[in-house]
Design an enzyme around this catalytic site. Structure first.
Site, PDB file in Angstrom:
ATOM      1  N   PRO A   1       2.974 -10.820   0.659  1.00  5.73           N
ATOM      2  CA  PRO A   1       3.180 -11.849   1.530  1.00  5.73           C
ATOM      3  C   PRO A   1       3.111 -11.585   3.253  1.00  5.73           C
ATOM      4  O   PRO A   1       4.348 -11.636   3.773  1.00  5.73           O
ATOM      5  CB  PRO A   1       4.582 -12.095   1.210  1.00  5.73           C
ATOM      6  CG  PRO A   1       5.249 -11.052   0.798  1.00  5.73           C
ATOM      7  CD  PRO A   1       4.141 -10.181   0.110  1.00  5.73           C
ATOM      8  N   CYS A   2       1.865 -11.569   3.700  1.00  4.06           N
ATOM      9  CA  CYS A   2       1.919 -11.290   5.123  1.00  4.06           C
ATOM     10  C   CYS A   2       2.225 -12.630   5.786  1.00  4.06           C
ATOM     11  O   CYS A   2       2.211 -12.613   6.926  1.00  4.06           O
ATOM     12  CB  CYS A   2       0.139 -10.751   5.495  1.00  4.06           C
ATOM     13  SG  CYS A   2      -0.985 -11.893   4.631  1.00  4.06           S
ATOM     14  N   HIS A   3       2.316 -13.838   5.008  1.00  2.00           N
ATOM     15  CA  HIS A   3       2.329 -15.037   5.627  1.00  2.00           C
ATOM     16  C   HIS A   3       3.852 -15.009   6.215  1.00  2.00           C
ATOM     17  O   HIS A   3       4.317 -15.680   7.128  1.00  2.00           O
ATOM     18  CB  HIS A   3       2.176 -16.256   4.927  1.00  2.00           C
ATOM     19  CG  HIS A   3       3.094 -16.185   3.575  1.00  2.00           C
ATOM     20  ND1 HIS A   3       2.765 -15.479   2.429  1.00  2.00           N
ATOM     21  CD2 HIS A   3       4.396 -16.843   3.026  1.00  2.00           C
ATOM     22  CE1 HIS A   3       3.726 -15.587   1.507  1.00  2.00           C
ATOM     23  NE2 HIS A   3       4.580 -16.436   1.911  1.00  2.00           N
TER      24      HIS A   3
END
Length: 172
Positions: free
Chosen positions: A137-139
């Site tokens: 989850p780089c978001h």
């Protein structure tokens, strides 16, 4: 994002609330997840060899878990992963997986979690090369002032993902 010619990769696509996603899997696990708008080269065909049944099972499970995520039924992914990157990138991506669902941290906070607060830019660059968005989850990483910054799926998709996670948590 093209796989090494010696590694067999199978591909599937799936619709999502943020656009069509392309998922690639090697025999070891999910290798990439890309948006149709991703500026990186899109894979056009699967490669042969290896264990096609294993790759098909990994892809089916990835689609199932992503559908559950988008439906608000899943907050963690449990998939074998096979991201390709440098040792530093691998370390940065492992840190991404420790960010709790519905939470955000800054690039500086992520760098501090890796032991060097001066590496925020390097962390940002590594996150920008994360081949398995959403699942890794780089978001959930934002600018130091909370602003949304770079995301392969676009800032609109990043905002949607963060809002989705907050909405799901609010109903629990």
């Amino acid at each position: 994002m093209s796989p090494s010619p010696t590694v067999a990769v199978s591909i599937t696509t799936m619709p999502s609330p943020i656009g069509e996603l392309t998922i690639g899997a090697s025999d070891a696990g999910v290798r990439y997840l890309m948006w149709h708008t991703d500026p990186r080269p899109q894979p056009t065909a699967p490669t042969a060899g290896g264990d096609a049944d294993r790759r098909a099972a990994v892809l089916a499970e990835a689609v199932s878990q992503l559908e559950e995520y988008f439906a608000g039924e899943r907050t963690e992914f449990d998939l074998p992963l096979d991201p390709q990157g440098t040792p530093f990138q691998q370390t940065a991506w492992a840190a991404l997986r420790r960010i709790p669902y519905g939470s955000t941290i800054s690039y500086g906070e992520q760098a501090r979690s890796l032991g060097d607060p001066n590496k925020a830019r390097a962390v940002g660059a590594a996150n920008g090369r994360n081949p398995i968005g959403i699942i890794v989850p780089c978001h959930r990483v934002v600018g130091s002032n909370g602003s949304l910054t770079g995301f392969a799926g676009g800032l609109e998709s990043k905002a949607w993902l963060l809002d989705h996670e907050r909405r799901v948590l609010a109903t629990r």
